[in-house]
Design an enzyme around this catalytic site. Structure first.
Site, PDB file in Angstrom:
ATOM      1  N   ARG A 250      22.026  66.738  16.153  1.00 21.91           N
ATOM      2  CA  ARG A 250      22.108  65.888  14.958  1.00 21.91           C
ATOM      3  C   ARG A 250      21.782  66.686  13.690  1.00 21.91           C
ATOM      4  O   ARG A 250      22.411  66.502  12.649  1.00 21.91           O
ATOM      5  CB  ARG A 250      21.161  64.694  15.103  1.00 21.91           C
ATOM      6  CG  ARG A 250      21.564  63.774  16.246  1.00 21.91           C
ATOM      7  CD  ARG A 250      20.729  62.517  16.299  1.00 21.91           C
ATOM      8  NE  ARG A 250      20.986  61.779  17.528  1.00 21.91           N
ATOM      9  CZ  ARG A 250      20.785  60.478  17.683  1.00 21.91           C
ATOM     10  NH1 ARG A 250      20.319  59.760  16.684  1.00 21.91           N
ATOM     11  NH2 ARG A 250      21.036  59.883  18.834  1.00 21.91           N
TER      12      ARG A 250
ATOM     13  N   CYS B 280      15.930  48.328  23.533  1.00 23.97           N
ATOM     14  CA  CYS B 280      15.564  49.385  22.585  1.00 23.97           C
ATOM     15  C   CYS B 280      16.513  49.436  21.385  1.00 23.97           C
ATOM     16  O   CYS B 280      16.196  50.048  20.374  1.00 23.97           O
ATOM     17  CB  CYS B 280      15.500  50.736  23.286  1.00 23.97           C
ATOM     18  SG  CYS B 280      17.086  51.312  23.929  1.00 23.97           S
TER      19      CYS B 280
ATOM     20  N   ARG C  49      18.066  49.255  14.084  1.00 24.50           N
ATOM     21  CA  ARG C  49      16.852  49.058  13.278  1.00 24.50           C
ATOM     22  C   ARG C  49      16.861  49.953  12.045  1.00 24.50           C
ATOM     23  O   ARG C  49      16.589  49.501  10.923  1.00 24.50           O
ATOM     24  CB  ARG C  49      15.617  49.377  14.135  1.00 24.50           C
ATOM     25  CG  ARG C  49      14.315  49.478  13.332  1.00 24.50           C
ATOM     26  CD  ARG C  49      13.196  50.058  14.183  1.00 24.50           C
ATOM     27  NE  ARG C  49      13.448  51.413  14.608  1.00 24.50           N
ATOM     28  CZ  ARG C  49      13.127  52.511  13.916  1.00 24.50           C
ATOM     29  NH1 ARG C  49      12.542  52.408  12.748  1.00 24.50           N
ATOM     30  NH2 ARG C  49      13.368  53.720  14.390  1.00 24.50           N
TER      31      ARG C  49
END
Length: 337
Positions: free
Chosen positions: A184, A286, A160
């Site tokens: 991250r 998801c 997404r």
């Protein structure tokens, strides 16, 4: 007199999962001071596969929830606390989504290096200096996607987010990134093969990270020299359930159900019901290339959604009466299929 056993709250062991589970436990203890609540940390398949690609590996649904659900079904836990975006829309028989506390901010955040900070590193060479860091690309505070030059590399494991970024800026490049939030952030601060990443504002907030007025991202586990810009919903709609915590229980457990009634936030529950109905009707999990955001306005529930299936961008928005959230989600899915 026998001591009543504690009510067990199952959670993953990541910093974010523990922050969310502790938030729920604190609410439980405040509302029900006579009851005992304990956390049970469970390692999930997703935790064990942190180096796998979510996009290309074809990893199964329930990646971060299955083991918690097994604990519920085996009566080894009474509630499971999830990031709702990780919870599949089809739950195992005997389990239900019983509550969603008030949702946090649903927006995503663009995180990137501070040009001035990294330029100064070469001259300072402090104890924390890493060779090569001073040559890393950085940007000015409050940068948005339109401010980035062509070819900038943004790391994300979300289909997404990738499709939203490319819809806004087709000249950008995207690469995979894995690991928890601090990991991250560390990669953005240290690696020249990526320039930025995108993370959920709700997750950053629950980890007590903060975006300062000057654009700096600060917090205990935040490397120095990172800036952050909150992305408008017009640029990037959230994934289904983003910013919400889901509490899953056994469907026949009346005692725990009554506890969940006190934890539930009506508006949030209806909004995520609409979003999850949309996702289910789109046939996705998801990692599905769709996004949706529902909100209650007056006596209506309104939702906007986008689909990136087959690399085509299709958007739709509509509203229905508050009592019809699932129908709203299904109708929007029918328009976008």
């Amino acid at each position: 007199m026998a001591v009543e056993r504690p009510i067990v709250i199952a959670t993953r062991g990541s910093a974010l999962a523990l922050a969310q589970a502790n938030l729920i436990a604190e609410q439980c203890r405040k509302i029900f001071p006579r009851l005992r609540f304990e956390l049970k940390i469970i390692k999930t398949t997703g935790d064990k596969l942190q180096k796998s690609s979510l996009v290309e590996g074809g990893l199964p649904k329930g990646l971060f929830t299955k083991e918690l659900e097994i604990a519920l079904l085996k009566n080894k836990a009474d509630l499971a606390v999830h990031s709702l975006k990780d919870l599949p829309t089809d739950l195992p028989s005997g389990l239900i989504l019983a509550a969603t506390p008030k949702r946090a901010d649903v927006r995503d955040v663009l995180i990137y290096r501070d040009a001035e900070f990294f330029a100064d590193l070469a001259t300072q060479k402090s104890d924390d200096w890493i060779p090569g860091q001073s040559s890393l690309k950085g940007f000015k505070p409050h940068a948005t996607l339109k401010d980035f030059p062509a070819g900038i590399i943004i790391a994300t494991s979300s289909t997404r987010r990738k499709m939203s970024l490319l819809a806004a800026r087709p000249d950008l490049k995207t690469v995979e990134i894995r690991g928890n939030v601090p990991t991250r952030l560390q990669k953005v601060a240290e690696r020249d093969e990526l320039d930025a990443t995108v993370l959920a504002l709700a997750g950053l907030t629950r980890l007590n990270f903060e975006i300062k007025p000057d654009g700096k991202l600060v917090g205990d586990a935040v490397p120095d020299g990172l800036l952050a810009t909150v992305l408008d919903l017009d640029v990037m709609l959230p994934c289904v359930g983003q910013g919400a915590i889901g509490i899953e229980i056994r469907a026949d457990d009346e005692r725990i159900s009554k506890i969940c009634e006190r934890l539930n936030h009506f508006n949030t529950f209806h909004c995520v019901t609409a979003e999850r109905a949309f996702l289910r009707a789109m046939g996705g999990g998801c990692q599905s290339p769709v996004a949706a955001y529902a909100e209650i306005i007056g006596d209506k529930i309104s939702m906007r959604a986008v689909s990136f299936h087959d690399e085509m961008v299709k958007r739709f928005e509509m509203n229905r009466p508050i009592a019809e959230p699932a129908l709203l989600g299904e109708q929007i899915a029918a328009e976008l299929k």
